[in-house]
Design a protein around this motif. Sequence first.
Motif: not given
Lengths: 392, 62
Positions: A38, A41-42, A45-46, A52, A120, A122-123, A125-126, A130
């Motif tokens: 996780r 995610l912030s 990934l974001l 993913a 934010l 989960t995947l 959400h991110s 994005r």
Amino acid sequence: MVVGASLAGLRAAERLRKEGFRGELIVMGSEEHLPYDRPPLSKELLKGEREAGDIALRGGAEVDAEWLLGETAAGLDLSARVIRTESGRALSFDGLVIATGSAPRRLPNLDPELPGIFELRTLEHSLELRTHLRRSPHLLVVGCGFIGVEVASTARALGAEVTVVSLDPPLAIAGELISGVCAAMLADHGVNLHIGRTVAEVLGDDRFEGVVLDNGTRIEADLALVAVGAAPVTGWLEGSGLELNNGVLCDSSCAAIGVENVVAAGDVARWPNPVFDSAPMRIEHWTNAVEQGSAAALTLLNGSGPDTVYAPVPSFWSDHFGTRLQSVGLPALADETTVVDGSLEERRFVAACRRDGRLVGAITYGMPRGLLKYRLALARGEPSAPEASLAS
Amino acid sequence: MRIIVDRDLCDLHGQCVLTAPDIFRFDDEGELQYLPEVEGEMAARAESAASVCPTGAIEIKP
């Protein structure tokens, strides 16, 4: 049976197998994915630096377990040793690891169902956030903990205008000294800060258009991220007989109080950590999910006792604005924080955190080497914190 | 047991140093140094260090 298919659940399943458990092993999780990491995610990934497929947790595909994904636990019957799921299944178990994690806290007037309001965890959400950030919007971040600060950093790097509204100072869990440094960092990077303020009114009927703060300030924005902390996911355990109080209450070996063969780990577990005296604590950090998942699995096999006591020195990190904040111990408990190396002006320093003169932690921007001696001192149990309380 | 650190993945968090300082350390240049082979108790600590590596850069092999 492991309920929760993220970091703590995975590390618990791995430890069960490593210790020689040969029985049937089911890991159930409400998300459709095998366990993923996780922290990106912030951040990565974001930002679009990773995808993913890049953030799968190591070991997820290898552990010898049956994965029940997309299945959410709805109830626990301890006398029948059965878990009911939202889809209506009943799964029996002999031993249980509770690792259902935590879920974002919500604010009554900022409903994530309204288009333009995000949270934010989960995947998905991110990835959704994005997509919206690519349009160089004005992003309002409500809350200024790790996720709020990291998303503010990522969004600025992507060219978004960012405004932060928070009742608490930035990274309050890291203590006042860090809050001050982080606030200056946010301001230097062009983030508009409204600290000590709350959202009084949300603008927009069909979609989010902005907010009015409690002091009357009106802020027009395209998106809002609500990042005001997380609450342990224990709703499915209500009425089960387990002791629930800001998490599943456990003994010092992570066994649920008063029942046989049930343990808890990760964000959902609250246990007395001997490193910090007897007050039970709940720790939402990544490292704790790894270590407590593993420790709880051992307790499930061997029972509570001196050999299974879980006594970690907590640690966290956060990457933002090109620097890294890291800590050992519990800086939040400190009543005195002293810079012992480096310089505040350069935002590269180590600070020791004490409470009533006793060491409770240490924290650094950019000087990870400086943490070691404090980590060792805490692990040796030199000074413990009086009446540690981590009520969140 | 052999310890292998993927230098491309390593992001110098230092969680391994905090967990097993007798096996992993930062040198004066801030680079990660570690024992390539460990046995027994130390191997168990090396595995703990690998498990808390945020970037999964450490592998322990027989």
